[in-house]
Scaffold this motif. Structure first.
Motif, PDB file in Angstrom:
ATOM      1  N   ALA A 209       1.212  -0.932   0.092  1.00  0.00           N
ATOM      2  CA  ALA A 209       0.250   0.029   0.354  1.00  0.00           C
ATOM      3  C   ALA A 209       1.283   1.073   0.029  1.00  0.00           C
ATOM      4  CB  ALA A 209      -0.971   0.107   1.006  1.00  0.00           C
ATOM      5  N   VAL A 210       1.950   0.994   0.653  1.00  0.00           N
ATOM      6  CA  VAL A 210       3.174   2.699   0.632  1.00  0.00           C
ATOM      7  C   VAL A 210       4.394   2.138  -0.093  1.00  0.00           C
ATOM      8  CG1 VAL A 210       4.760   3.440   1.693  1.00  0.00           C
ATOM      9  CG2 VAL A 210       1.669   3.471   2.500  1.00  0.00           C
TER      10      VAL A 210
ATOM     11  N   ARG B 185      -6.179   0.121   7.236  1.00  0.00           N
ATOM     12  CA  ARG B 185      -4.922  -0.018   7.437  1.00  0.00           C
ATOM     13  C   ARG B 185      -3.989  -0.646   7.652  1.00  0.00           C
ATOM     14  NH1 ARG B 185      -4.517   1.683  12.453  1.00  0.00           N
ATOM     15  NH2 ARG B 185      -2.801   0.176  13.723  1.00  0.00           N
ATOM     16  N   ALA B 186      -4.048  -1.595   6.016  1.00  0.00           N
ATOM     17  CA  ALA B 186      -2.790  -1.391   5.633  1.00  0.00           C
ATOM     18  C   ALA B 186      -1.454  -0.085   5.112  1.00  0.00           C
ATOM     19  CB  ALA B 186      -2.440  -2.105   4.533  1.00  0.00           C
ATOM     20  N   LEU B 187      -2.923   0.764   4.661  1.00  0.00           N
ATOM     21  CA  LEU B 187      -1.242   1.757   4.120  1.00  0.00           C
ATOM     22  C   LEU B 187      -1.181   2.935   5.382  1.00  0.00           C
ATOM     23  CD1 LEU B 187      -2.466   4.621   1.634  1.00  0.00           C
ATOM     24  CD2 LEU B 187      -2.343   5.079   4.006  1.00  0.00           C
ATOM     25  N   VAL B 188      -2.172   2.577   6.280  1.00  0.00           N
ATOM     26  CA  VAL B 188      -1.733   2.994   8.532  1.00  0.00           C
ATOM     27  C   VAL B 188      -0.227   2.662   8.353  1.00  0.00           C
ATOM     28  CG1 VAL B 188      -2.277   4.091   9.931  1.00  0.00           C
ATOM     29  CG2 VAL B 188      -3.808   4.168   8.205  1.00  0.00           C
ATOM     30  N   THR B 189      -0.701   1.056   8.403  1.00  0.00           N
ATOM     31  CA  THR B 189       0.876   0.503   9.132  1.00  0.00           C
ATOM     32  C   THR B 189       2.108   0.500   7.688  1.00  0.00           C
ATOM     33  OG1 THR B 189      -0.121  -1.282   8.654  1.00  0.00           O
ATOM     34  CG2 THR B 189      -0.862  -0.791  10.285  1.00  0.00           C
TER      35      THR B 189
ATOM     36  N   ALA C 130     -15.879  -0.298   9.324  1.00  0.00           N
ATOM     37  CA  ALA C 130     -14.666  -1.055  10.034  1.00  0.00           C
ATOM     38  C   ALA C 130     -13.284  -1.400   8.972  1.00  0.00           C
ATOM     39  CB  ALA C 130     -15.131  -3.007   8.596  1.00  0.00           C
ATOM     40  N   LEU C 131     -12.645  -0.284   9.596  1.00  0.00           N
ATOM     41  CA  LEU C 131     -11.734  -0.306   8.798  1.00  0.00           C
ATOM     42  C   LEU C 131     -10.346  -0.822   9.565  1.00  0.00           C
ATOM     43  CD1 LEU C 131     -11.437   3.636   8.622  1.00  0.00           C
ATOM     44  CD2 LEU C 131     -10.247   1.937   7.117  1.00  0.00           C
ATOM     45  N   GLY C 132     -10.532  -2.246   9.780  1.00  0.00           N
ATOM     46  CA  GLY C 132      -9.541  -2.930  10.623  1.00  0.00           C
ATOM     47  C   GLY C 132      -8.664  -3.706   9.622  1.00  0.00           C
ATOM     48  N   GLY C 133      -7.775  -4.341  10.181  1.00  0.00           N
ATOM     49  CA  GLY C 133      -7.044  -5.462   9.579  1.00  0.00           C
ATOM     50  C   GLY C 133      -7.150  -7.024   9.386  1.00  0.00           C
ATOM     51  N   PRO C 134      -7.896  -8.312   8.923  1.00  0.00           N
ATOM     52  CA  PRO C 134      -7.124  -9.709   8.903  1.00  0.00           C
ATOM     53  C   PRO C 134      -6.560 -10.069  10.070  1.00  0.00           C
ATOM     54  CG  PRO C 134      -5.762  -8.759   6.875  1.00  0.00           C
ATOM     55  CD  PRO C 134      -6.334  -7.767   7.445  1.00  0.00           C
ATOM     56  N   ASP C 135      -5.681  -9.143   9.883  1.00  0.00           N
ATOM     57  CA  ASP C 135      -4.757  -9.533  11.311  1.00  0.00           C
ATOM     58  C   ASP C 135      -4.806  -8.770  13.004  1.00  0.00           C
ATOM     59  OD1 ASP C 135      -3.472 -11.610   9.226  1.00  0.00           O
ATOM     60  OD2 ASP C 135      -2.380  -9.960   9.236  1.00  0.00           O
ATOM     61  N   ALA C 136      -6.325  -8.310  12.848  1.00  0.00           N
ATOM     62  CA  ALA C 136      -6.438  -7.607  14.498  1.00  0.00           C
ATOM     63  C   ALA C 136      -6.466  -8.111  15.324  1.00  0.00           C
ATOM     64  CB  ALA C 136      -7.144  -6.183  14.104  1.00  0.00           C
ATOM     65  N   PRO C 137      -6.414  -8.471  16.605  1.00  0.00           N
ATOM     66  CA  PRO C 137      -6.311  -9.551  17.423  1.00  0.00           C
ATOM     67  C   PRO C 137      -7.710  -9.593  17.549  1.00  0.00           C
ATOM     68  CG  PRO C 137      -4.823  -7.639  18.479  1.00  0.00           C
ATOM     69  CD  PRO C 137      -5.092  -7.468  17.251  1.00  0.00           C
TER      70      PRO C 137
END
Length: 295
Positions: free
Chosen positions: A3-4, A28-32, A74-81
């Motif tokens: 994403a970046v 979320r991917a772009l942010v991280t 829903a702006l989370g990611g698939p790996d979110a706890p």
């Protein structure tokens, strides 16, 4: 595909938002990945300056509303706890008009985005942001957290969600423009052209679109001539004035207000329309009365 995208070019680190099919919409991917790329450049002893840009037709169109509005927040990611504030199921439940909104769950999610955007500000090395096409809504968080803005004269920059469903979480407008001009934009949700941004002091340069790349390159290469330690001292020196003016406290309030704005009657109506008819319909309804709908 990242994403970046990250590339080191001599003394320059190039960070490029790489979701052109979604207008480089923030997820979320772009942010991280942004936060990770900034840290990589900051720790690299060969890098003197960072250049942030976007791929495609514009720099950034803000949060990916397909995920955040049509997806009911829903702006989370698939790996979110599971069960965490970043869990998409938790976010969706917290945006359900029939449920109870927990503002601290909302804050826990959005404040992490603010930390990522502010990594540009906290980075010890200068960050130049190159804007073409459009930089609106959440995209301005990244742009305004950078140190210097080079904006194409015909580009559009502003925060339309001030009209409904948003508050600028990084809250940099008053610090970059002064209180009166910040209010002029946030009371209307209006945007500026790159040429106007230069006139208002938001941009350091506003070249013609076909000269944007060249002018941005000239600036970052000129900055890169200085020793890293000198650049770090100069940035830290200037940034202290913003800290002293209460930047952290303002950002805390802006982030909380962003959650509030998404849970007003008007905010729920915007979200409901986006979920039922698509985000384009919701944005059109928001912006068309002001005569500035679209890029």
């Amino acid at each position: 595909m990242s994403a970046v995208e990250y590339e080191r070019d001599g003394r320059l680190a190039r960070l490029t938002l790489n979701r052109p099919e979604r207008g480089n919409g923030i997820n979320r991917a772009l942010v991280t990945e942004l936060q990770s790329a900034v840290e990589q450049a900051d720790l690299d002893p060969e890098v003197h300056v960072l250049l942030l840009a976007g791929r495609g037709k514009g720099f950034c169109g803000g949060y990916d509303l397909v995920e955040s509005a049509e997806g009911q927040g829903a702006l989370g990611g698939p790996d979110a706890p599971a069960g965490s504030p970043l869990d998409p199921a938790v976010m969706m439940a917290n945006h359900n008009p029939a449920g109870v909104w927990d503002p601290m769950v909302d804050y826990a999610m959005m404040s992490r985005n603010v930390r990522a955007f502010m990594s540009l500000f906290h980075c010890t090395k200068p960050v130049v942001c190159k804007v073409h096409g459009f930089c609106v809504a959440g995209g301005t968080d990244m742009a305004l957290c950078s140190d210097l803005l080079v904006i194409a004269a015909d580009a559009k920059i502003g925060y339309p969600p001030a009209r409904v469903w948003g508050s600028p979480t990084t809250s940099m407008w008053a610090y970059r423009l002064g209180s009166q001009r910040a209010k002029r934009l946030l009371f209307t949700g209006d945007s500026l052209s790159g040429a106007q941004a230069l006139e208002w002091g938001l941009a350091i340069e506003a070249p013609a679109p076909d000269e944007l790349d060249e002018r941005a390159e000239e600036l970052v290469q000129r900055i890169a001539r200085l020793p890293v330690n000198q650049l770090q001292m100069m940035k830290l020196l200037v940034n202290q004035s913003l800290y002293a003016q209460g930047l952290h406290q303002t950002q805390l309030l802006g982030t909380m207000f962003d959650g509030v704005a998404r849970h007003t009657a008007e905010g729920y109506a915007f979200q409901t329309l986006a979920a039922s008819e698509g985000f384009r319909a919701a944005v059109k309804q928001r912006d068309e009365p002001f005569g500035d709908h679209g890029r």
